[in-house]
Write an enzyme that holds these catalytic residues in place. Structure first.
Site, mmCIF file in Angstrom:
data_model
loop_
_atom_site.group_PDB
_atom_site.id
_atom_site.type_symbol
_atom_site.label_atom_id
_atom_site.label_comp_id
_atom_site.label_asym_id
_atom_site.label_seq_id
_atom_site.Cartn_x
_atom_site.Cartn_y
_atom_site.Cartn_z
ATOM 1 N N ARG A 104 -9.734 -48.135 -16.858
ATOM 2 C CA ARG A 104 -10.011 -48.705 -15.546
ATOM 3 C C ARG A 104 -11.403 -48.273 -15.139
ATOM 4 N NH1 ARG A 104 -6.544 -47.198 -10.212
ATOM 5 N NH2 ARG A 104 -7.820 -45.331 -10.389
ATOM 6 N N THR A 108 -15.262 -50.349 -10.141
ATOM 7 C CA THR A 108 -14.648 -51.627 -9.726
ATOM 8 C C THR A 108 -13.123 -51.568 -9.742
ATOM 9 O OG1 THR A 108 -14.526 -52.452 -11.990
ATOM 10 C CG2 THR A 108 -16.590 -52.845 -10.798
ATOM 11 N N ASP A 200 -4.504 -37.753 -12.449
ATOM 12 C CA ASP A 200 -4.921 -38.608 -13.562
ATOM 13 C C ASP A 200 -4.055 -38.289 -14.780
ATOM 14 O OD1 ASP A 200 -7.846 -40.168 -14.495
ATOM 15 O OD2 ASP A 200 -6.359 -39.541 -15.970
ATOM 16 N N ASP A 203 -5.905 -37.541 -18.155
ATOM 17 C CA ASP A 203 -6.585 -36.240 -18.146
ATOM 18 C C ASP A 203 -5.581 -35.097 -18.213
ATOM 19 O OD1 ASP A 203 -9.081 -37.346 -18.098
ATOM 20 O OD2 ASP A 203 -9.370 -37.117 -15.939
#
Ligand SMILES: O=P(O)(O)OC[C@H]1O[C@H](OP(=O)(O)OP(=O)(O)O)[C@H](O)[C@@H]1O
Ligand SMILES: O=c1cc[nH]c(=O)[nH]1
Ligand SMILES: [Mg+2]
Length: 209
Positions: A104, A108, A200, A203
């Site tokens: 992603r 944006t 995340d 991560d």
């Protein structure tokens, strides 16, 4: 319209609490994600069709059941979806595994596809797209489009945590796809992260940042 199933089995909900906890380290996070993926797979495969076969037990011939022909294809969305694959394969070791690579764009929030490799005869398989996070829904919708463009017709989506807007996006883009989640959270923050979410996922699984 696709259905949304929140898998509220106590074991799933219990483990999800520790997945969310920011003090959970990489090793434990990984293990918990695999365990929850396995438990979710158990729930999701409830409706797999069975056929009757004759089995010779040591005592007699029994009419018993096996899962009908078609094999499953798991399609993790790279990277974070990889964290769920082994857990699912514990239950369904014969499933084939395809991969869709998407990230992603942080500015944006649009998905960028960089890889797609699926098993043969994907049109004959039940496909489960897996990704821990369904945030804006852009990545999941794009991953489902990628597998459909290559022939898939029977697709389910399995995620750990979803935001309401992501669920709506997938339902609009792919009304034929049922969505299985462990939780639907409150909202997205300004950076497109699920609140409260778990941070995340990629991560935390891979120890990157
Ligand atoms: O619903 P969306 O708004 O599209 O966001 C969700 C996506 O974001 C994360 O991947 P990420 O882009 O962080 O890539 P990674 O798995 O490589 O870390 C996550 O694993 C989903 O694929
Ligand atoms: O909360 C989120 C949103 C997108 N991707 C993640 O890994 N976490
Ligand atoms: Mg990530």
């Amino acid at each position: 319209m696709g259905q949304v199933y929140v898998l509220d089995h106590p074991l799933i909900q219990h483990k999800l609490t520790f997945i969310r906890d920011k003090s959970t380290g990489t090793k434990e996070f990984r293990n918990l994600v695999q365990e929850v993926a396995m438990l979710m797979a158990y729930e999701i495969t409830r409706d797999l069709p069975l056929i009757e076969v004759q089995t010779e037990t040591p005592v007699a011939t029994a009419t018993t059941k096996v899962i009908e022909g078609k094999t499953l294809a798991l399609v993790p969305v790279l990277r974070a979806g990889l964290g769920m694959v082994d857990g699912i394969l514990t239950l369904i070791p014969n499933a084939k595994v395809g991969h869709v690579g998407l990230y992603r764009d942080p500015e944006t929030l649009q998905p960028v596809e960089y890889y797609c490799k699926l098993p043969p005869h994907v049109e004959e398989r039940d496909v489960i797209v897996v990704d821990p996070m369904l945030a804006t829904g852009g990545s999941a919708a794009a991953a489902i489009t990628a597998v459909k463009e290559r022939g898939a017709t029977a697709v389910k989506l399995m995620c750990l945590v979803a935001a309401p807007i992501g669920v709506e996006k997938v339902q609009e883009a792919h009304p034929d796809v049922d969505i299985y989640v462990a939780a639907v959270d409150e909202k997205l923050n300004d950076h497109g992260y699920i609140v409260p979410g778990l941070g995340d996922a990629g991560d935390r699984l891979f120890g990157t940042r």
